[in-house]
Design an enzyme around this catalytic site. Structure first.
Site, PDB file in Angstrom:
ATOM      1  N   ASP A 211      22.054 -15.945   2.963  1.00 25.11           N
ATOM      2  CA  ASP A 211      22.438 -17.001   3.901  1.00 25.11           C
ATOM      3  C   ASP A 211      22.618 -16.459   5.312  1.00 25.11           C
ATOM      4  OD1 ASP A 211      22.461 -19.277   2.216  1.00 25.11           O
ATOM      5  OD2 ASP A 211      24.310 -18.554   1.294  1.00 25.11           O
TER       6      ASP A 211
ATOM      7  N   ASP B 280      21.099  -9.647   2.363  1.00 19.01           N
ATOM      8  CA  ASP B 280      21.883 -10.871   2.319  1.00 19.01           C
ATOM      9  C   ASP B 280      20.919 -12.054   2.397  1.00 19.01           C
ATOM     10  OD1 ASP B 280      24.245 -12.623   2.690  1.00 19.01           O
ATOM     11  OD2 ASP B 280      23.455 -12.820   4.724  1.00 19.01           O
TER      12      ASP B 280
END
Length: 230
Positions: free
Chosen positions: A11, A9
């Site tokens: 953010d 991932d």
């Protein structure tokens, strides 16, 4: 080495999204002549988080999220604005932000040196995420960047991971980790797809969801230690 493919991932895991968002919002609101910028931010941030949760649960579409969040923001303060225009301006400002967490580059360097194939797997808008990857200097670290807008599906849908797997030579769910901070997107997504997960939880948050991470780590060093133990 049992695990070969690491899906990261972006953010809140590698990107410092909170800082990027704050800078981009300030630039947008100044451009729109807003006086009480902090009041607007205080309303926007939780509203935006709630909209992304609604998207994960398929209560709204990506188009609705992107093109109405700023018109909703200004409407709250009694001002009528064109949500699509503001969305485009905000996307431009956010795409120029490259803030990452301390140690992110060193982490990716170490993982690549150890023989892992590193990929980005992010819910987001193509222009924003590609711009931020370039500004941050992280782009060269990834074998490929998978963005939900390109894939036509988003975390936590199993289809998001199926489409990723179709594009990675030699991909196998059994030798893949999904690594991220979001229980409802990253960890639940891995659960849905049958992929092991590592929950990056630097703030020691309590898991109040049904998502079940395979492992939980609280720092980049924890992550390296976790992988070393495999």
């Amino acid at each position: 080495m049992r695990y070969k493919f690491l899906l990261f991932d972006l953010d809140h895991t590698l990107f410092d999204f909170d800082t990027a968002e704050d800078v981009a919002l300030t630039q947008l609101l100044k451009e729109e002549g807003v006086d009480n910028i902090q009041a607007y931010k205080d309303y926007y941030v939780p509203m935006n988080i709630a909209l992304w949760k609604d998207l994960e649960q398929k209560k709204i579409t990506k188009h609705e999220l992107v093109n109405t969040r700023f018109s909703r923001l200004f409407e709250h303060f009694g001002v009528e604005k064109d949500g699509s225009y503001l969305a485009n301006r905000y996307q431009f400002y956010l795409s120029q932000q490259g803030q990452i967490f301390s140690g992110a580059m060193e982490l990716l360097d170490t993982l690549i040196d150890r023989g892992y194939e590193v990929y980005a797997a992010t819910n987001g808008i193509i222009s924003i995420q590609t711009g931020r990857l370039t500004k941050s200097g992280l782009a060269p670290y990834f074998n490929h960047v998978f963005i939900s807008e390109q894939l036509g599906t988003q975390k936590p849908d199993a289809l998001f991971y199926e489409r990723i797997g179709q594009q990675i030579p030699g991909f196998s769910k059994e030798n893949t980790f999904m690594i991220g901070d979001s229980l409802t997107a990253d960890i639940q997504g891995g659960n849905n797809a049958g992929i092991d997960t590592i929950w990056y939880n630097p703030h020691h948050l309590e898991n109040k969801t049904g998502a079940q991470p395979t492992y939980e780590v609280h720092s980049y060093q924890d992550l390296l230690n976790c992988l070393d133990a495999m």
